[in-house]
Scaffold this active site. Structure first.
Site, PDB file in Angstrom:
ATOM      1  N   GLU A 120      36.718  39.897  33.623  1.00 20.18           N
ATOM      2  CA  GLU A 120      37.102  40.021  35.029  1.00 20.18           C
ATOM      3  C   GLU A 120      38.109  38.938  35.419  1.00 20.18           C
ATOM      4  O   GLU A 120      37.878  38.135  36.327  1.00 20.18           O
ATOM      5  CB  GLU A 120      35.858  39.931  35.921  1.00 20.18           C
ATOM      6  CG  GLU A 120      34.821  41.015  35.652  1.00 20.18           C
ATOM      7  CD  GLU A 120      33.515  40.754  36.373  1.00 20.18           C
ATOM      8  OE1 GLU A 120      33.470  39.850  37.241  1.00 20.18           O
ATOM      9  OE2 GLU A 120      32.515  41.429  36.073  1.00 20.18           O
ATOM     10  N   PRO A 121      39.261  38.888  34.749  1.00 19.58           N
ATOM     11  CA  PRO A 121      40.244  37.852  35.065  1.00 19.58           C
ATOM     12  C   PRO A 121      40.951  38.113  36.387  1.00 19.58           C
ATOM     13  O   PRO A 121      41.267  39.252  36.716  1.00 19.58           O
ATOM     14  CB  PRO A 121      41.227  37.939  33.888  1.00 19.58           C
ATOM     15  CG  PRO A 121      41.139  39.373  33.456  1.00 19.58           C
ATOM     16  CD  PRO A 121      39.712  39.781  33.675  1.00 19.58           C
ATOM     17  N   GLY A 122      41.177  37.066  37.141  1.00 21.95           N
ATOM     18  CA  GLY A 122      41.972  37.165  38.360  1.00 21.95           C
ATOM     19  C   GLY A 122      43.180  36.269  38.272  1.00 21.95           C
ATOM     20  O   GLY A 122      44.322  36.714  38.203  1.00 21.95           O
ATOM     21  N   ARG A 123      42.920  34.954  38.251  1.00 23.62           N
ATOM     22  CA  ARG A 123      43.974  33.952  38.219  1.00 23.62           C
ATOM     23  C   ARG A 123      44.943  34.160  37.055  1.00 23.62           C
ATOM     24  O   ARG A 123      46.159  33.956  37.200  1.00 23.62           O
ATOM     25  CB  ARG A 123      43.322  32.564  38.117  1.00 23.62           C
ATOM     26  CG  ARG A 123      44.283  31.400  38.155  1.00 23.62           C
ATOM     27  CD  ARG A 123      43.505  30.097  38.043  1.00 23.62           C
ATOM     28  NE  ARG A 123      42.493  30.026  39.079  1.00 23.62           N
ATOM     29  CZ  ARG A 123      42.722  29.586  40.306  1.00 23.62           C
ATOM     30  NH1 ARG A 123      43.934  29.203  40.642  1.00 23.62           N
ATOM     31  NH2 ARG A 123      41.754  29.537  41.183  1.00 23.62           N
ATOM     32  N   GLY A 164      37.702  33.290  34.814  1.00 22.64           N
ATOM     33  CA  GLY A 164      37.879  31.865  34.576  1.00 22.64           C
ATOM     34  C   GLY A 164      39.035  31.551  33.655  1.00 22.64           C
ATOM     35  O   GLY A 164      39.279  30.383  33.341  1.00 22.64           O
ATOM     36  N   CYS A 197      48.691  23.804  64.841  1.00 20.09           N
ATOM     37  CA  CYS A 197      48.355  22.595  65.597  1.00 20.09           C
ATOM     38  C   CYS A 197      47.160  21.853  65.015  1.00 20.09           C
ATOM     39  O   CYS A 197      46.649  20.913  65.633  1.00 20.09           O
ATOM     40  CB  CYS A 197      48.087  22.961  67.059  1.00 20.09           C
ATOM     41  SG  CYS A 197      49.544  23.567  67.921  1.00 20.09           S
ATOM     42  N   ASP A 198      46.688  22.263  63.869  1.00 19.96           N
ATOM     43  CA  ASP A 198      45.590  21.587  63.189  1.00 19.96           C
ATOM     44  C   ASP A 198      46.133  20.355  62.472  1.00 19.96           C
ATOM     45  O   ASP A 198      47.002  20.470  61.605  1.00 19.96           O
ATOM     46  CB  ASP A 198      44.952  22.551  62.179  1.00 19.96           C
ATOM     47  CG  ASP A 198      43.778  21.948  61.440  1.00 19.96           C
ATOM     48  OD1 ASP A 198      43.479  20.755  61.647  1.00 19.96           O
ATOM     49  OD2 ASP A 198      43.165  22.667  60.635  1.00 19.96           O
ATOM     50  N   TYR A 223      44.588  33.409  44.896  1.00 17.47           N
ATOM     51  CA  TYR A 223      43.805  32.939  46.042  1.00 17.47           C
ATOM     52  C   TYR A 223      44.688  32.235  47.068  1.00 17.47           C
ATOM     53  O   TYR A 223      44.340  31.179  47.595  1.00 17.47           O
ATOM     54  CB  TYR A 223      42.665  32.029  45.574  1.00 17.47           C
ATOM     55  CG  TYR A 223      41.719  32.725  44.632  1.00 17.47           C
ATOM     56  CD1 TYR A 223      40.762  33.606  45.109  1.00 17.47           C
ATOM     57  CD2 TYR A 223      41.826  32.525  43.254  1.00 17.47           C
ATOM     58  CE1 TYR A 223      39.920  34.270  44.238  1.00 17.47           C
ATOM     59  CE2 TYR A 223      40.979  33.192  42.372  1.00 17.47           C
ATOM     60  CZ  TYR A 223      40.039  34.062  42.873  1.00 17.47           C
ATOM     61  OH  TYR A 223      39.197  34.724  42.006  1.00 17.47           O
TER      62      TYR A 223
END
Length: 394
Positions: free
Chosen positions: A265-268, A229, A341-342, A370
């Site tokens: 547990e950092p990711g960002r 977080g 094409c969405d 992400y």
């Protein structure tokens, strides 16, 4: 402390890739700034020297990025067999991995036992039964649901993960009866939490769980996993200060006798800023005063994050072929579409951009968290095939 490349240096590097006649780069690509990674690791250990980061692989599993993190001594938070396998292939020792998924397929638990990944999380009786059957020597962290009343996190995890307060004693007793070794507590307050009272509340709740385990006669807990977080920048300094204050208040004795291992547990925090995404303009339409552009990446790819966040949080630099100094040009209200094409594949709307043409470029900064990891290959536009170029001053 090493510094990342300046924005001007990054733009020059990107222009060198685009103008390289031997490469003929017209598809989107990433640039990964190794200096930014080293700077972030230095920043983490400067502010939280006693907290060992276990990078959350799910955030961005780019092999070059993971290799740098491994070389810099971080651990890894893996949530699946594939993530464990990826990290082990880098030569990382299994004791630098936490299997941080509270509900794991049995085949993944068997694999962890086979390769020696001996630390995992749980929050249910069912998970304890699987671990007892397939990996009984594994050390366990009980994942607790922390109070969310003080949290302002944009993405909370309590609805899916974490033992409720009334479940903690039954779970600890069940682990004790199964002769499984619970060694500590983990929690996650939520992604990009800005209210640091939530950190302090979570650490206080974790300490209460330590005390509960002692009252039940379990061996003394010695690991505290404070989750992720965290965001880089000024807010990290504040978050780190809140962590240190809470640890000193609630775990003073454990810290004093060196009896507590603290993990995160950092990711960002690590992945966001080192990656820059360059996309080329593939189409254009003019409707009155509005300019509409198509680029070769979109919501089904790297911009999947826009389903969860405001596009104003993504800095964008336009690069034109004819006028390198786009910032001095007249701007127009613009819409930027992705390539599929969405009809929902809209990256920006009502966004001010200079006049662009086909084969001009839009460069998006802070695109590591992400992004590629959440993209898919819808309509044949393959997020998985986007190349990455390494920028490294060393």
């Amino acid at each position: 402390m090493e510094k990342p490349l300046s924005r001007d240096d990054l733009i020059r590097f990107i222009r060198s890739i685009i103008s390289n006649e031997q490469v003929e780069q017209t598809d989107s690509f990433y640039v990964l700034d190794f200096g930014a990674i080293r700077s972030l690791v230095d920043t983490w250990f400067h502010h939280l020297p006693t907290v060992q980061p276990f990078y959350a692989v799910k955030c961005n599993p780019n092999p070059a990025f993971l290799g740098q993190m491994a070389a810099l001594g971080t651990g890894f938070d893996c949530a699946s067999l594939a993530e464990i396998e990826t990290v082990l292939c880098l030569g990382v020792s299994p004791d630098r991995i936490i299997f941080a998924n509270t509900c794991k397929p049995e085949s993944h638990i068997k694999y962890a036992a086979k390769v020696g990944v001996n630390l995992t999380t749980f929050d249910s009786i069912c998970e304890l039964e699987k671990i007892r059957k397939w990996h009984p020597k594994c050390a366990l962290l009980i994942r607790i649901k922390v109070p969310e009343t003080s949290s302002t996190a944009t993405f909370k995890f309590g609805s899916k993960f974490g033992a409720l307060p009334e479940e903690i004693v039954p779970l600890l007793k069940a682990a004790q009866e199964a002769k499984l070794r619970v060694v500590g507590v983990s929690f996650l307050i939520g992604r990009r939490a800005l209210n640091f009272q939530a950190i302090q509340d979570a650490i206080e709740t974790a300490k209460a769980t330590f005390e509960t385990a002692a009252q039940l006669g379990l061996p003394k807990f010695h690991i505290l996993d404070i989750g992720g977080g965290f965001s880089s920048g000024p807010k990290f300094t504040e978050a780190a200060s809140a962590v240190k204050v809470a640890l000193e208040k609630h775990f003073r004795n454990e810290l004093a006798d060196d009896g507590l291992r603290i993990m995160a547990e950092p990711g960002r925090f690590f992945a966001k800023s080192p990656f820059i995404l360059a996309t080329s303009v593939t189409g254009k339409r003019v409707r009155g005063e509005v300019r509409e552009y198509w680029i070769n990446d979109g919501i089904s790819g790297s911009f999947n994050i826009l389903l969860r966040k405001n596009h104003d949080e993504i800095p964008c630099t336009p690069l034109t072929v004819e006028n390198p100094i786009c910032l001095e040009m007249k701007t127009w209200s613009s819409t930027v579409f992705g390539p599929t094409c969405d009809p929902a594949d809209t990256v920006f709307k009502d966004f001010e951009l200079p006049e662009l043409n086909v084969n001009d470029w839009l460069v998006f900064h802070d695109m590591g968290a992400y992004t590629s990891s959440r993209g898919n290959d819808f309509n044949g536009f393959k997020t998985s095939a986007i190349p990455t170029y390494i920028a490294d001053k060393n």
